[in-house]
Write a protein that holds these residues in place. Structure first.
Motif, PDB file in Angstrom:
ATOM      1  N   ARG A   1       0.846  -1.207   0.000  1.00 34.48           N
ATOM      2  CA  ARG A   1       0.000   0.000   0.000  1.00 34.48           C
ATOM      3  C   ARG A   1       0.875   1.249   0.000  1.00 34.48           C
ATOM      4  NH1 ARG A   1      -2.783  -0.750   5.255  1.00 34.48           N
ATOM      5  NH2 ARG A   1      -3.732   1.281   4.876  1.00 34.48           N
ATOM      6  N   ARG A   2       0.980   1.859  -1.185  1.00 30.00           N
ATOM      7  CA  ARG A   2       1.898   2.989  -1.345  1.00 30.00           C
ATOM      8  C   ARG A   2       1.575   4.152  -0.416  1.00 30.00           C
ATOM      9  NH1 ARG A   2       5.858   5.355  -4.032  1.00 30.00           N
ATOM     10  NH2 ARG A   2       6.455   3.434  -5.033  1.00 30.00           N
ATOM     11  N   GLU A   3       0.294   4.391  -0.161  1.00 31.42           N
ATOM     12  CA  GLU A   3      -0.046   5.555   0.680  1.00 31.42           C
ATOM     13  C   GLU A   3       0.515   5.424   2.096  1.00 31.42           C
ATOM     14  OE1 GLU A   3      -3.566   2.741   1.286  1.00 31.42           O
ATOM     15  OE2 GLU A   3      -2.223   3.315  -0.363  1.00 31.42           O
ATOM     16  N   THR A   4       0.679   4.185   2.576  1.00 36.55           N
ATOM     17  CA  THR A   4       1.237   4.002   3.926  1.00 36.55           C
ATOM     18  C   THR A   4       2.720   4.373   3.938  1.00 36.55           C
ATOM     19  OG1 THR A   4       1.879   1.668   3.642  1.00 36.55           O
ATOM     20  CG2 THR A   4      -0.390   2.096   4.367  1.00 36.55           C
ATOM     21  N   PHE A   5       3.348   4.261   2.779  1.00 36.40           N
ATOM     22  CA  PHE A   5       4.761   4.607   2.622  1.00 36.40           C
ATOM     23  C   PHE A   5       4.924   6.129   2.556  1.00 36.40           C
ATOM     24  CE2 PHE A   5       8.416   5.321  -0.350  1.00 36.40           C
ATOM     25  CZ  PHE A   5       9.424   4.782   0.435  1.00 36.40           C
ATOM     26  N   THR A   6       4.107   6.778   1.721  1.00 38.78           N
ATOM     27  CA  THR A   6       4.216   8.232   1.582  1.00 38.78           C
ATOM     28  C   THR A   6       3.808   8.934   2.882  1.00 38.78           C
ATOM     29  OG1 THR A   6       2.026   8.285   0.564  1.00 38.78           O
ATOM     30  CG2 THR A   6       3.900   8.266  -0.917  1.00 38.78           C
ATOM     31  N   ASN A   7       2.880   8.354   3.634  1.00 38.74           N
ATOM     32  CA  ASN A   7       2.466   8.959   4.899  1.00 38.74           C
ATOM     33  C   ASN A   7       3.598   8.969   5.928  1.00 38.74           C
ATOM     34  OD1 ASN A   7      -0.093   9.658   4.149  1.00 38.74           O
ATOM     35  ND2 ASN A   7      -1.094   7.881   5.054  1.00 38.74           N
ATOM     36  N   LEU A   8       4.569   8.067   5.787  1.00 39.23           N
ATOM     37  CA  LEU A   8       5.687   8.054   6.732  1.00 39.23           C
ATOM     38  C   LEU A   8       6.489   9.350   6.628  1.00 39.23           C
ATOM     39  CD1 LEU A   8       7.152   4.446   6.791  1.00 39.23           C
ATOM     40  CD2 LEU A   8       5.693   5.550   8.467  1.00 39.23           C
ATOM     41  N   SER A   9       6.742   9.798   5.395  1.00 40.32           N
ATOM     42  CA  SER A   9       7.506  11.043   5.252  1.00 40.32           C
ATOM     43  C   SER A   9       6.613  12.271   5.373  1.00 40.32           C
ATOM     44  CB  SER A   9       8.267  11.058   3.921  1.00 40.32           C
ATOM     45  OG  SER A   9       7.408  10.731   2.864  1.00 40.32           O
ATOM     46  N   ASP A  10       5.356  12.169   4.894  1.00 46.08           N
ATOM     47  CA  ASP A  10       4.460  13.329   4.920  1.00 46.08           C
ATOM     48  C   ASP A  10       3.882  13.601   6.303  1.00 46.08           C
ATOM     49  OD1 ASP A  10       4.917  13.434   2.251  1.00 46.08           O
ATOM     50  OD2 ASP A  10       2.971  12.668   1.622  1.00 46.08           O
ATOM     51  N   LEU A  11       3.732  12.557   7.102  1.00 42.23           N
ATOM     52  CA  LEU A  11       3.042  12.711   8.382  1.00 42.23           C
ATOM     53  C   LEU A  11       3.848  12.220   9.582  1.00 42.23           C
ATOM     54  CD1 LEU A  11       0.284  13.153   9.968  1.00 42.23           C
ATOM     55  CD2 LEU A  11      -0.223  10.781   9.398  1.00 42.23           C
ATOM     56  N   TRP A  12       4.184  10.934   9.579  1.00 39.09           N
ATOM     57  CA  TRP A  12       4.770  10.330  10.779  1.00 39.09           C
ATOM     58  C   TRP A  12       6.165  10.838  11.114  1.00 39.09           C
ATOM     59  CZ3 TRP A  12       1.318   8.257  13.724  1.00 39.09           C
ATOM     60  CH2 TRP A  12       0.164   7.702  13.158  1.00 39.09           C
ATOM     61  N   ALA A  13       7.026  11.013  10.112  1.00 39.10           N
ATOM     62  CA  ALA A  13       8.383  11.498  10.386  1.00 39.10           C
ATOM     63  C   ALA A  13       8.348  12.907  10.976  1.00 39.10           C
ATOM     64  CB  ALA A  13       9.223  11.481   9.109  1.00 39.10           C
ATOM     65  N   LYS A  14       7.390  13.708  10.500  1.00 35.01           N
ATOM     66  CA  LYS A  14       7.241  15.070  11.030  1.00 35.01           C
ATOM     67  C   LYS A  14       6.789  15.024  12.484  1.00 35.01           C
ATOM     68  CE  LYS A  14       6.265  17.484   6.655  1.00 35.01           C
ATOM     69  NZ  LYS A  14       6.557  16.397   5.726  1.00 35.01           N
ATOM     70  N   GLU A  15       5.921  14.073  12.783  1.00 33.56           N
ATOM     71  CA  GLU A  15       5.424  13.927  14.147  1.00 33.56           C
ATOM     72  C   GLU A  15       6.552  13.502  15.094  1.00 33.56           C
ATOM     73  OE1 GLU A  15       2.204  10.980  15.702  1.00 33.56           O
ATOM     74  OE2 GLU A  15       1.199  12.740  14.900  1.00 33.56           O
ATOM     75  N   VAL A  16       7.401  12.604  14.635  1.00 31.74           N
ATOM     76  CA  VAL A  16       8.552  12.171  15.432  1.00 31.74           C
ATOM     77  C   VAL A  16       9.412  13.388  15.760  1.00 31.74           C
ATOM     78  CG1 VAL A  16      10.712  10.858  15.397  1.00 31.74           C
ATOM     79  CG2 VAL A  16       8.614   9.813  14.529  1.00 31.74           C
ATOM     80  N   GLU A  17       9.647  14.205  14.742  1.00 32.38           N
ATOM     81  CA  GLU A  17      10.457  15.417  14.898  1.00 32.38           C
ATOM     82  C   GLU A  17       9.854  16.338  15.957  1.00 32.38           C
ATOM     83  OE1 GLU A  17      13.976  17.004  13.742  1.00 32.38           O
ATOM     84  OE2 GLU A  17      13.073  15.274  12.740  1.00 32.38           O
ATOM     85  N   LEU A  18       8.538  16.421  15.926  1.00 28.64           N
ATOM     86  CA  LEU A  18       7.812  17.333  16.809  1.00 28.64           C
ATOM     87  C   LEU A  18       7.751  16.852  18.257  1.00 28.64           C
ATOM     88  CD1 LEU A  18       6.222  19.980  16.352  1.00 28.64           C
ATOM     89  CD2 LEU A  18       4.165  18.592  16.079  1.00 28.64           C
ATOM     90  N   TYR A  19       7.507  15.570  18.449  1.00 33.06           N
ATOM     91  CA  TYR A  19       7.216  15.070  19.797  1.00 33.06           C
ATOM     92  C   TYR A  19       8.320  14.278  20.481  1.00 33.06           C
ATOM     93  CZ  TYR A  19       2.358  16.355  18.878  1.00 33.06           C
ATOM     94  OH  TYR A  19       1.211  17.041  18.606  1.00 33.06           O
ATOM     95  N   SER A  20       9.267  13.762  19.729  1.00 33.69           N
ATOM     96  CA  SER A  20      10.294  12.924  20.346  1.00 33.69           C
ATOM     97  C   SER A  20      11.162  13.757  21.283  1.00 33.69           C
ATOM     98  CB  SER A  20      11.160  12.275  19.265  1.00 33.69           C
ATOM     99  OG  SER A  20      12.153  11.485  19.866  1.00 33.69           O
ATOM    100  N   THR A  21      11.321  13.284  22.523  1.00 36.35           N
ATOM    101  CA  THR A  21      12.108  14.036  23.506  1.00 36.35           C
ATOM    102  C   THR A  21      13.573  13.618  23.486  1.00 36.35           C
ATOM    103  OG1 THR A  21      11.500  12.423  25.208  1.00 36.35           O
ATOM    104  CG2 THR A  21      10.155  14.416  25.066  1.00 36.35           C
TER     105      THR A  21
END
Length: 219
Positions: free
Chosen positions: A99-119
């Motif tokens: 499922r390609r959308e799950t791959f693109t969501n990693l860079s578009d959404l999840w990686a940004k969230e890690v950047e934002l919330y990871s302590t």
């Protein structure tokens, strides 16, 4: 022999690390966890909210206690985000190779969230392409996965929670990498001891887990 005996010996370890699993709902995060924790794999029901499991294992000659957090990928659980990432030593970003959308969501959404919330700025990240047992349905190539991992500064592995291919290796490789990072190793070794350690006078401005200053003691 099962998890009960593992729980009883849960105090017998050298380091304790927190691992967070992230990615879209349905990519197989819970299945990966079940496959790693137990001797067999099965399709897990969707996770509601947050769940976590503990696994004791020996890697690189060290006894480790891994507390692995699994979360639902749905938007309505976003309020849990900050506690979910807080103090994580390792973060596994999972996508479904079919499922390609799950791959693109990693860079578009999840990686940004890690950047934002990871302590933990030093936390080790691993990109995982799951469901390689469904090769004929593949929508994301291994090369693309390797490329995104480089871009995000992640380790990379492809696996199958269903056949258990590379599942053990995924968590072991991540644990080995965490143990190569001095700040994470120090933090992992002090978990559980922090309750008894009193803060020394004059260290109020120091960040949590900061090592004491070198030198400067009275001769």
């Amino acid at each position: 022999m099962g998890s009960s005996s593992e729980q009883q010996s849960s105090g017998n370890y050298d380091f304790s690390f927190k691992i967070s699993l992230i990615g879209d709902s349905g990519v197989g995060k819970s299945s990966l966890l079940v496959s790693f924790i137990s001797a067999s794999s099965h399709d897990s029901a969707p996770t509601i909210g947050v769940d976590f499991k503990i696994k004791l294992l020996t890697v690189g000659g060290k006894r480790l206690k891994l507390t692995i957090w699994d979360t639902a990928g749905q938007e309505r659980f976003r309020t849990l985000t900050s506690s979910y990432y807080r103090g994580a030593h390792g973060i596994i970003l999972v996508y479904d190779v079919t499922r390609r959308e799950t791959f693109t969501n990693l860079s578009d959404l999840w990686a940004k969230e890690v950047e934002l919330y990871s302590t933990n700025q030093d936390s080790v990240k691993m990109l995982v392409g799951n469901k390689v047992d469904r090769e004929s349905e593949r929508a994301v190539s291994k090369e693309e996965g390797i490329e995104l991992a480089k871009e995000l500064g992640c380790m990379f592995i492809e696996c199958s929670a269903k056949t258990r291919q590379n599942v053990q290796q995924c968590f072991e490789d991540l644990a080995l990498k965490i143990m190569e990072v001095p700040s994470l190793l120090e933090e992992g070794s002090t978990v559980g001891k922090s309750k008894i350690v009193k803060q020394e006078p004059g260290t109020l401005g120091a960040p949590p887990g900061a090592p004491p200053p070198i030198g400067g003691c009275c001769a």
